[in-house]
Write a protein that holds these residues in place. Structure first.
Motif, PDB file in Angstrom:
ATOM      1  N   GLU A 431      30.407  44.524  35.126  1.00 52.59           N
ATOM      2  CA  GLU A 431      29.262  45.040  35.882  1.00 52.59           C
ATOM      3  C   GLU A 431      28.283  43.950  36.289  1.00 52.59           C
ATOM      4  O   GLU A 431      27.583  44.079  37.295  1.00 52.59           O
ATOM      5  CB  GLU A 431      28.538  46.114  35.066  1.00 52.59           C
ATOM      6  N   SER A 432      28.203  42.871  35.507  1.00 52.52           N
ATOM      7  CA  SER A 432      27.231  41.818  35.840  1.00 52.52           C
ATOM      8  C   SER A 432      27.841  40.454  35.550  1.00 52.52           C
ATOM      9  O   SER A 432      28.031  40.094  34.385  1.00 52.52           O
ATOM     10  CB  SER A 432      25.950  42.002  35.030  1.00 52.52           C
ATOM     11  N   THR A 434      27.761  36.245  37.126  1.00 60.39           N
ATOM     12  CA  THR A 434      27.137  35.276  38.035  1.00 60.39           C
ATOM     13  C   THR A 434      28.209  34.305  38.529  1.00 60.39           C
ATOM     14  O   THR A 434      28.939  33.725  37.721  1.00 60.39           O
ATOM     15  CB  THR A 434      26.015  34.508  37.329  1.00 60.39           C
ATOM     16  N   ASN A 534      25.288  33.771  43.200  1.00 59.22           N
ATOM     17  CA  ASN A 534      24.991  35.201  43.354  1.00 59.22           C
ATOM     18  C   ASN A 534      25.415  35.928  42.085  1.00 59.22           C
ATOM     19  O   ASN A 534      26.325  35.496  41.372  1.00 59.22           O
ATOM     20  CB  ASN A 534      25.731  35.775  44.570  1.00 59.22           C
ATOM     21  N   THR A 535      24.762  37.064  41.813  1.00 63.45           N
ATOM     22  CA  THR A 535      25.063  37.863  40.619  1.00 63.45           C
ATOM     23  C   THR A 535      25.363  39.300  41.029  1.00 63.45           C
ATOM     24  O   THR A 535      24.677  39.864  41.894  1.00 63.45           O
ATOM     25  CB  THR A 535      23.873  37.847  39.645  1.00 63.45           C
ATOM     26  N   GLY A 536      26.380  39.882  40.385  1.00 63.96           N
ATOM     27  CA  GLY A 536      26.733  41.275  40.652  1.00 63.96           C
ATOM     28  C   GLY A 536      28.061  41.633  40.014  1.00 63.96           C
ATOM     29  O   GLY A 536      28.628  40.867  39.231  1.00 63.96           O
ATOM     30  N   PRO A 537      28.599  42.819  40.342  1.00 69.12           N
ATOM     31  CA  PRO A 537      29.859  43.263  39.728  1.00 69.12           C
ATOM     32  C   PRO A 537      31.069  42.565  40.355  1.00 69.12           C
ATOM     33  O   PRO A 537      31.066  42.250  41.544  1.00 69.12           O
ATOM     34  CB  PRO A 537      29.884  44.765  40.016  1.00 69.12           C
ATOM     35  N   THR A 556      30.441  40.489  45.420  1.00 72.95           N
ATOM     36  CA  THR A 556      29.630  39.479  44.738  1.00 72.95           C
ATOM     37  C   THR A 556      30.145  38.078  45.008  1.00 72.95           C
ATOM     38  O   THR A 556      29.378  37.134  45.232  1.00 72.95           O
ATOM     39  CB  THR A 556      29.640  39.750  43.222  1.00 72.95           C
ATOM     40  N   SER A 575      20.756  34.087  45.483  1.00 70.24           N
ATOM     41  CA  SER A 575      20.502  35.383  46.114  1.00 70.24           C
ATOM     42  C   SER A 575      19.345  36.095  45.416  1.00 70.24           C
ATOM     43  O   SER A 575      18.862  35.677  44.355  1.00 70.24           O
ATOM     44  CB  SER A 575      21.755  36.248  46.024  1.00 70.24           C
ATOM     45  N   ASN A 577      19.564  38.959  43.918  1.00 73.71           N
ATOM     46  CA  ASN A 577      20.045  39.508  42.644  1.00 73.71           C
ATOM     47  C   ASN A 577      19.875  38.491  41.516  1.00 73.71           C
ATOM     48  O   ASN A 577      19.410  38.816  40.413  1.00 73.71           O
ATOM     49  CB  ASN A 577      21.525  39.888  42.757  1.00 73.71           C
ATOM     50  N   THR A 578      20.284  37.237  41.776  1.00 75.02           N
ATOM     51  CA  THR A 578      20.154  36.191  40.751  1.00 75.02           C
ATOM     52  C   THR A 578      18.685  35.871  40.491  1.00 75.02           C
ATOM     53  O   THR A 578      18.264  35.674  39.344  1.00 75.02           O
ATOM     54  CB  THR A 578      20.909  34.937  41.191  1.00 75.02           C
TER      55      THR A 578
END
Length: 612
Positions: A431-432, A434, A534-537, A556, A575, A577-578
């Motif tokens: 889910e998370s 980087t 960038n950070t995300g799934p 991501t 990004s 998100n990060t």
């Protein structure tokens, strides 16, 4: 030859993590708990706690301990209670280890560690690491053992688990004792002993006192050694914990050997063998037989010495079969056994020849010649067979190590283990995570003027340093494409601070490239680097059926690549998100909303440094 010293690393490591007010393993406690178990009145967590304690305290019947552990695993799994599930696998590994099945023990311990880490169950994770270290110590692999001891000790030092810390220190001290680092061993025993006494932890105190006694014995301080070992034996007899008693008795035999009292030494060694045989402690039976073989050889009784040596080999091989011998260093081979047998048989034949010559030389000479001829044929055949086996084992072990190392170079350790066990790797969603991309400005056009050798050397120079930085911050290198470098944080195990670690790694990469540019001697070619994060799934898995590659996919990853292409030389572009995850730790400069290919307008930030 010395008796193998370690025989009870695991006696401490498995039991002190979930019973804060207990005084250690206790067979009487197990018998009492069994009466509650037979009534069948408990359910849910109460029953799981009972099964855990039953498996833990059952020290005289390890098959029964394994049965309780399996039942605990089944119940915890059905009720989705992952803390008790981790404890169940820990107990299962402990039972297998006691029965000499080290391969199954390691498998259970690694499973326990994985579950505990996912649940942020710190004491369970530390217990599993300590148990893994104990098995590696038993397998005579001190490097791996010290690695996992340090992992466990670090976890416990950062928490309030003082008993657990003392147990890890005690077992690591036992390892130092076995590799003859006596000063380090005593340091560990001193710290662990103080904790055990403060907490009134009787089992730990007994083991600690006995271990100090064994160090004194190795240092020739026999009076202190005898005092400590006898005190430990008395305490352990009260708790009906017989495995370490068997080991301590063999060290008492060593003390009396140095005093020149072989008779008393034999008495202690025989007590050790009787005790180990009564409770079917295979490793201790093997060690006691070996000690008796040594003592009878010192006494001049080579026939009896050989009898005990054969029994030592039988029990040793019942614990460690041929397949497992490939994983364990410094064990005797069958060739040594055949040499021992041939040597003794030859001496017997020579003695018989000398006696019989006085009665009937002609008959004795013929009989002896036939016997020597047959022994020679047997010895020669065994020698060739064992040389072949020895060479084959060495080749198999070298190839196995080589393939394991190659696999770990391209896959994370846990993924590689899953691939070896099941032949495939299931894709997992995180889910998370980087993701970082780097790219060298102007590399493509400049590389057209370079020879292939210089090109590869230049890329290797930069990426080798990138690899070291990524490993330093616990990140995972994914792949390189030309002059582009890609890595990720937060997998294969989820972590909370992956974004922070990734930005720190990016800053070190940018600093390294900048410093290299100033130093014209470092390489023939210097560049500026662009970095995007960038950070995300993401979804992660292994692609390919023959040439495996660990890779990640998702939007991501694409956005991280766009962050890099929209960055500037020497800059770290992140990004939104990060930014939300690291803004409290780092000084960031808002760039505004920039056009991103196929994504529209996106907010971007430059990272300028760590906040004061």
């Amino acid at each position: 030859m010395k008796l193998r010293k370690q025989a009870y690393y695991v006696l401490i490591g498995f039991f002190c993590f979930f019973i804060p007010h207990a005084s250690g393993q206790n067979q009487k406690e197990a018998d009492s708990l069994a009466q509650i178990y037979l009534k069948g009145n408990l359910e849910g967590e109460a029953k799981m706690a009972l099964l855990r304690d039953l498996s833990f305290n059952q020290i005289n019947d390890y098959q029964l301990s394994l049965k309780y552990a399996e039942e605990l695993i089944s119940l915890a799994d059905s009720e989705k209670n992952f803390k008790y599930l981790a404890q169940g696998f820990l107990r299962k590994g402990n039972a297998h280890n006691k029965m000499g099945d080290l391969e199954k023990a390691l498998e259970a311990f690694f499973k326990s560690a994985e579950i505990a880490k996912q649940e942020k169950f710190i004491s369970g994770e530390g217990a599993a690491y300590l148990s893994i270290a104990d098995v590696y110590a038993t397998m005579n692999n001190p490097d791996n053992a010290i690695t996992y001891y340090n992992k466990a000790i670090q976890l416990f030092r950062d928490t309030e688990f003082s008993i657990e810390l003392a147990s890890a220190l005690l077992n690591q001290g036992d390892l130092y004792f076995n590799i003859e680092e006596y000063d380090l061993a005593l340091e560990n025993f001193q710290e662990s002993g103080q904790i055990f006494r403060e907490k009134n932890y009787l089992s730990g105190t007994a083991y600690n006192i006995g271990n100090v006694g064994m160090v004194y014995a190795e240092q020739g301080k026999d009076a202190l050694a005898e005092q400590n070992i006898n005190e430990a034996i008395n305490m352990l007899e009260e708790m009906q914990d017989y495995s370490p008693i068997s080991i301590f008795l063999t060290f008492m035999a060593d003390i009396y050997v140095r005093k020149g009292n072989i008779k008393t030494a034999l008495s202690y060694a025989k007590k050790s063998l009787v005790l180990a045989t009564k409770y079917n402690l295979k490793k201790e039976i093997s060690d006691a037989n070996f000690k008796l073989s040594e003592l009878y050889e010192k006494a001049g009784d080579k026939i009896t010495a050989y009898k005990y040596y054969k029994d030592h080999i039988v029990y040793r091989d019942s614990v460690q079969n041929v397949a497992k011998v490939q994983q364990m260093a410094n064990l005797r081979t069958d060739f040594e056994v055949s040499q021992k047998q041939t040597e003794l048989n030859l001496k017997d034949a020579e003695l018989n020849l000398s006696n019989q010559q006085k009665k009937n030389q002609r008959v004795v000479m013929i009989a002896t010649a036939i016997a020597l001829f047959l022994i020679g044929i047997l010895a020669f055949g065994l020698f060739r067979r064992n040389k072949f086996i020895q060479r084959t084992k060495q080749i198999i072990e070298e190839e196995k190590n080589r393939s394991d190392n190659l696999l770990l170079n391209i896959l994370p350790e846990e993924t590689a283990q899953e691939l070896k066990e099941s032949g495939k790797v299931k894709a997992k969603k995180f889910e998370s995570v980087t993701v970082l991309f780097t790219d060298f400005k102007g590399f493509t056009s400049y590389s057209n003027n370079l020879s292939p050798e210089v090109l590869v050397e230049t890329i290797g120079f930069y990426f080798s340093k990138f690899d070291a930085i990524v490993e330093k911050y616990g990140l995972e290198k994914i792949k390189t494409i030309g002059d582009a470098y890609m890595c990720a944080g937060g997998l294969p195990f989820p972590t909370e601070n992956h974004a922070e670690n990734m930005v720190k790694a990016a800053m070190e990469i940018a600093d390294f490239v900048a410093e290299t540019k100033k130093n014209v001697k470092a390489t023939e070619m210097n560049f500026d680097v662009r970095i995007g994060i960038n950070t995300g799934p993401v979804v992660a898995g292994v692609v390919g059926a023959k040439k495996f590659a660990y890779d990640i996919w998702g939007d991501t990853v694409n956005i991280a690549s766009r962050m890099e292409s929209n960055s500037e030389p020497g800059k770290i572009n992140i990004s939104e998100n990060t930014y939300e995850l690291i803004k409290d730790q780092f000084d960031c400069e808002y760039r505004g909303e920039l056009e991103v290919k196929n994504k529209g307008m996106m907010k971007m930030y430059f990272v300028n440094g760590i906040k004061a």
